[in-house]
Write an enzyme that holds these catalytic residues in place. Sequence first.
Site, short mmCIF file in Angstrom:
data_model
loop_
_atom_site.label_atom_id
_atom_site.label_comp_id
_atom_site.label_asym_id
_atom_site.label_seq_id
_atom_site.Cartn_x
_atom_site.Cartn_y
_atom_site.Cartn_z
CG ASN A 62 -2.13 -0.89 0.80
OD1 ASN A 62 -2.42 -1.30 -0.05
ND2 ASN A 62 -2.91 -1.15 2.00
CD GLU A 126 -5.09 -1.84 -4.28
OE1 GLU A 126 -4.42 -3.23 -4.40
OE2 GLU A 126 -5.61 -1.69 -3.30
CD1 TRP A 219 -8.43 -6.19 7.87
CD2 TRP A 219 -7.66 -4.67 9.39
NE1 TRP A 219 -7.27 -5.71 7.47
CE2 TRP A 219 -6.86 -4.64 8.20
CE3 TRP A 219 -7.54 -3.82 10.22
CZ2 TRP A 219 -5.82 -3.63 8.08
CZ3 TRP A 219 -6.40 -2.92 10.21
CH2 TRP A 219 -5.62 -2.71 9.23
NE ARG A 250 -10.16 -4.14 6.66
CZ ARG A 250 -9.60 -2.93 5.93
NH1 ARG A 250 -10.47 -2.27 4.98
NH2 ARG A 250 -8.48 -2.49 6.02
CG ASP A 349 -8.06 -8.03 -2.69
OD1 ASP A 349 -7.29 -7.86 -2.21
OD2 ASP A 349 -9.28 -7.33 -2.39
CG HIS A 386 -4.45 0.88 7.72
ND1 HIS A 386 -5.46 1.77 7.40
CD2 HIS A 386 -4.74 -0.30 6.81
CE1 HIS A 386 -6.09 1.26 6.52
NE2 HIS A 386 -5.59 0.19 5.91
CB SER A 433 3.38 -4.53 4.42
OG SER A 433 3.30 -4.03 2.82
O1 SFD Z 1 -5.24 -3.43 2.76
C1 SFD Z 1 6.05 -9.92 19.54
N1 SFD Z 1 -1.74 -4.35 6.06
C2 SFD Z 1 -1.25 -3.95 4.79
N2 SFD Z 1 -0.24 -3.51 4.35
C3 SFD Z 1 -0.05 -3.22 3.09
O2 SFD Z 1 1.02 -2.87 2.70
N3 SFD Z 1 -1.02 -4.03 2.11
C4 SFD Z 1 -2.10 -4.38 2.50
O3 SFD Z 1 -2.54 -4.88 1.69
C5 SFD Z 1 -2.32 -4.47 3.81
N4 SFD Z 1 -3.62 -4.82 4.19
C6 SFD Z 1 -3.64 -5.72 5.25
C7 SFD Z 1 -2.63 -5.16 6.21
C8 SFD Z 1 -2.61 -6.06 7.59
C9 SFD Z 1 -3.49 -6.98 7.50
C10 SFD Z 1 -3.39 -8.05 8.85
C11 SFD Z 1 -4.50 -7.35 6.55
C12 SFD Z 1 -4.56 -6.59 5.37
C13 SFD Z 1 -5.50 -8.58 6.91
C14 SFD Z 1 -0.93 -3.67 7.00
C15 SFD Z 1 0.55 -4.36 7.27
O4 SFD Z 1 0.42 -5.64 7.48
C16 SFD Z 1 1.04 -3.62 8.70
O5 SFD Z 1 1.09 -2.22 8.58
C17 SFD Z 1 2.58 -3.88 8.99
O6 SFD Z 1 2.67 -5.37 8.97
C18 SFD Z 1 2.86 -3.23 10.33
O7 SFD Z 1 4.48 -3.79 10.60
P1 SFD Z 1 4.71 -4.03 12.10
O8 SFD Z 1 6.21 -4.67 11.98
O9 SFD Z 1 4.65 -2.92 12.63
O10 SFD Z 1 3.77 -5.23 12.64
P2 SFD Z 1 3.89 -6.72 12.34
O11 SFD Z 1 4.13 -7.01 10.86
O12 SFD Z 1 2.40 -7.20 12.78
O13 SFD Z 1 4.80 -7.29 13.47
C19 SFD Z 1 4.79 -7.50 14.75
C20 SFD Z 1 5.53 -8.58 15.29
O14 SFD Z 1 5.90 -8.51 16.65
C21 SFD Z 1 5.58 -10.05 17.19
N5 SFD Z 1 5.12 -9.52 18.63
N6 SFD Z 1 7.05 -10.73 19.56
C22 SFD Z 1 8.04 -10.83 20.89
N7 SFD Z 1 7.45 -10.36 21.90
C23 SFD Z 1 6.02 -9.82 21.95
N8 SFD Z 1 5.54 -9.51 23.18
C24 SFD Z 1 5.41 -9.56 20.75
N9 SFD Z 1 4.11 -9.10 20.43
C25 SFD Z 1 4.00 -9.07 18.96
C26 SFD Z 1 4.35 -10.40 16.13
O15 SFD Z 1 4.24 -11.81 16.38
C27 SFD Z 1 4.89 -9.96 14.93
O16 SFD Z 1 5.71 -10.82 14.42
S1 SFD Z 1 -4.91 -3.60 3.99
O17 SFD Z 1 -6.11 -4.17 4.72
O18 SFD Z 1 -4.37 -2.49 4.84
P1 AMP Z 2 -7.79 -1.16 2.61
O1 AMP Z 2 -8.08 -2.25 2.05
O2 AMP Z 2 -9.15 -0.51 3.25
O3 AMP Z 2 -6.92 -1.22 3.97
O4 AMP Z 2 -7.26 -0.03 2.04
C1 AMP Z 2 -6.03 -0.21 1.12
C2 AMP Z 2 -5.70 1.14 0.77
O5 AMP Z 2 -6.50 1.84 0.13
C3 AMP Z 2 -5.10 2.03 1.83
O6 AMP Z 2 -4.17 2.90 1.40
C4 AMP Z 2 -6.37 2.98 2.02
O7 AMP Z 2 -6.16 4.18 2.48
C5 AMP Z 2 -6.96 2.93 0.42
N1 AMP Z 2 -8.36 3.24 0.37
C6 AMP Z 2 -9.32 2.27 0.75
N2 AMP Z 2 -10.34 2.86 0.58
C7 AMP Z 2 -10.57 4.09 -0.09
C8 AMP Z 2 -11.39 4.80 -0.60
N3 AMP Z 2 -12.77 4.79 -0.38
N4 AMP Z 2 -10.92 5.86 -1.11
C9 AMP Z 2 -9.56 6.19 -1.22
N5 AMP Z 2 -8.62 5.38 -0.78
C10 AMP Z 2 -9.10 4.18 -0.30
#
Ligand code: SFD
Ligand code: AMP
Length: 623
Positions: A62, A126, A219, A250, A349, A386, A433
């Site tokens: 993203n 996208e 989520w 969602r 997706d 996010h 990510s």
């Molecule tokens: O669209 C301990 N995210 C998305 N990012 C994208 O780039 N594209 C997407 O399509 C994304 N989508 C999405 C995303 C996440 C999820 C769950 C879904 C969909 C279903 C967001 C990214 O994943 C997110 O921003 C990053 O992963 C954040 O990175 P970070 O490193 O801050 O968090 P992490 O990857 O979850 O890692 C945390 C680690 O810590 C471990 N942990 N280890 C030891 N001791 C403890 N006490 C601990 N507590 C936690 C965890 O196990 C983990 O390994 S979309 O929907 O947004």
């Molecule tokens: P999401 O799947 O909702 O986690 O969003 C993935 C990416 O699309 C993120 O960068 C969001 O900010 C963006 N996004 C989601 N919904 C919208 C929307 N309705 N308009 C513009 N950006 C969006």
Amino acid sequence: MVEPQVEVVPCDVLVVGGGMAGCGAAYEAAYWAQSKGLRVVLAEKGAIERSGAVAMGLSAINLYLGMRWGENQPEDFVRYVRQDLMGLCREDLVYDIARHVDSSVHLFEEWGLPIFKNADGRYKREGRWQIMIHGESYKPIVAEAAKKAVGEQNVYERVFISHLLTDAKDPRRIAGAVGFSVRDPKVYVFKANAVVISSGGATGVFRPQSVGEGLGRIWYAPWNTGAAYKLMMLAGAEMSQMEQRLVVSRFKDGYGPVGMWFLLFKSALKNAYGELVEQKWANLLNEWAPYGTAKPIPTPLRNHQQIQDLLAGGGPHYLRTDEGLQKMFADVQNDPRKIREIEADAWEDFLDMTMSQAILWAAQNIDPAKTPSEVVLTEPYLMGSHASGCGAWVSGPQDLAPSEYFWGYNRMTTVAGLFAAGDGVSGSAHKFSSGSHVEGRLAGKAAVAYVCDNPNSIAVDDDRIQAIKTELYRPFTVFEESSGRTTRPEINPEYILPKQALLRLQKIMDEYAAGKSAYYITNEPTLLRGLELLGMFKEDLQKMAARDHHDLLRCWEVWDRTWCAEAHMRHLLFRQETRWPGYYYRGDYSKLDEENWRCFVNSRYDAATGEWTLAKKPYVSII
Ligand code: SFD
Ligand code: AMP
């Protein structure tokens, strides 16, 4: 109870959490540490190959600027993030991520991540910031590189980090961390000159929509329990924006993300009567000027429109996947081969990222090309990567940060030697990510520089370690002392099990801290009552019991979430305005107040006195 064995692990840099940020930190720190002969260790509560938010995979990256093709510039991204978060972001941190993030994406591709390409070789977009990937194996690919960089022997998996250690001579300096094995009777003491906290955001603080047998279907990653925030807070680090929760739109019950559907498949959000939510409630945006009247519509305001429509009786809401896909089919003249390609991308997706959504569609006989799907807003999450920015208040990079935001090392918290990345860093939303990985790299590099500049040894107090060890295993002791009093282990007046504690916490937060069932509304009296109940809850947590190591992990996760809950409520109380409608509403301060509140809210917890201090931090713009 088996007395745990204690293993001491000396190292120079300790990375806590091997998710996206942690893998980035380990990879980069290992590079800079090698020539200096320094040891980098990574501790992770799961197995890094499939841990954290990216465990299941992702279908998009993203954040990718595409600077090599001149697609975007860092300044554009800063403006976007500032607008989306209603005027508040740390512009220095956001800019820093933007200027470096492409390099992490290029590494992912080099390591084997398949990225969709256009005919001209550019990554397929996208949306303006998002690119598409075949990302089922995203996490194993990133983890493998981190593991190779630090060496397998330096990766401690299935170790839950529960406490940070500060220097016996200087409590404002970090000295390491303590954790326990989630499998064996073993406690680990990591002695480190620098620690990078990358243990993710916090889920499960609020009661989720799916309860009963569906509990855990949320989520964001259920195993991200807020350890990053708790660890740093209790070590005395200044935190910021802990009130800025995330609520996202969602697909109902499967929690499938909507981004690709909105942006690529051009599916609109309509209410039950076929009205376009954005259009119907366009006038609402004027009340939230200057952000409501600018473009793109900020994420909280999109939520706000949906909530208002729901309250006006417009639900259920549907994402019109049917209309979006049919339009795309028509655009390719209904060519069956091209239709199959579009359909494959649509299903991928979810198959890459949220399989339960695809399964739910199959179970409910939904063909997204023919049937619209219900979309709802989630329960709140606390995260920094996010469209929200909870986390530690960190130093920015020297060349960009205003003097108020700079104190020596990039991404260092206000505790010397303690760094943060990813969800752990406040004020730099939308890193996702790729941005989390690159921020980990920035923190890892700075941590090595810190160790080189501060080679003098740290001291760890043995009594403190003994005390932590006893505290860690107390839930076993509680169980042993009282379990004989009843015939069923889950019913006992002398203790509570971690799941019971979790449900009680979630109920308090849902009802008093603007949870979903309260329509995200709260006010001062409600928050004060919530804090009172939370105080009593914390007293009872001393009586949490663990039957086995699994329970022990859960007990400590409840503590993580409880500290996050408290910080969140205190921040909600402090900010006397409604800055992010659609995330939460202060019923008693229902408007945006630019004059008094366009600033950060920072807090510090003093573990010695048990006192919280909250204060405003000025907003400094650099773009
Ligand atoms: O669209 C301990 N995210 C998305 N990012 C994208 O780039 N594209 C997407 O399509 C994304 N989508 C999405 C995303 C996440 C999820 C769950 C879904 C969909 C279903 C967001 C990214 O994943 C997110 O921003 C990053 O992963 C954040 O990175 P970070 O490193 O801050 O968090 P992490 O990857 O979850 O890692 C945390 C680690 O810590 C471990 N942990 N280890 C030891 N001791 C403890 N006490 C601990 N507590 C936690 C965890 O196990 C983990 O390994 S979309 O929907 O947004
Ligand atoms: P999401 O799947 O909702 O986690 O969003 C993935 C990416 O699309 C993120 O960068 C969001 O900010 C963006 N996004 C989601 N919904 C919208 C929307 N309705 N308009 C513009 N950006 C969006």
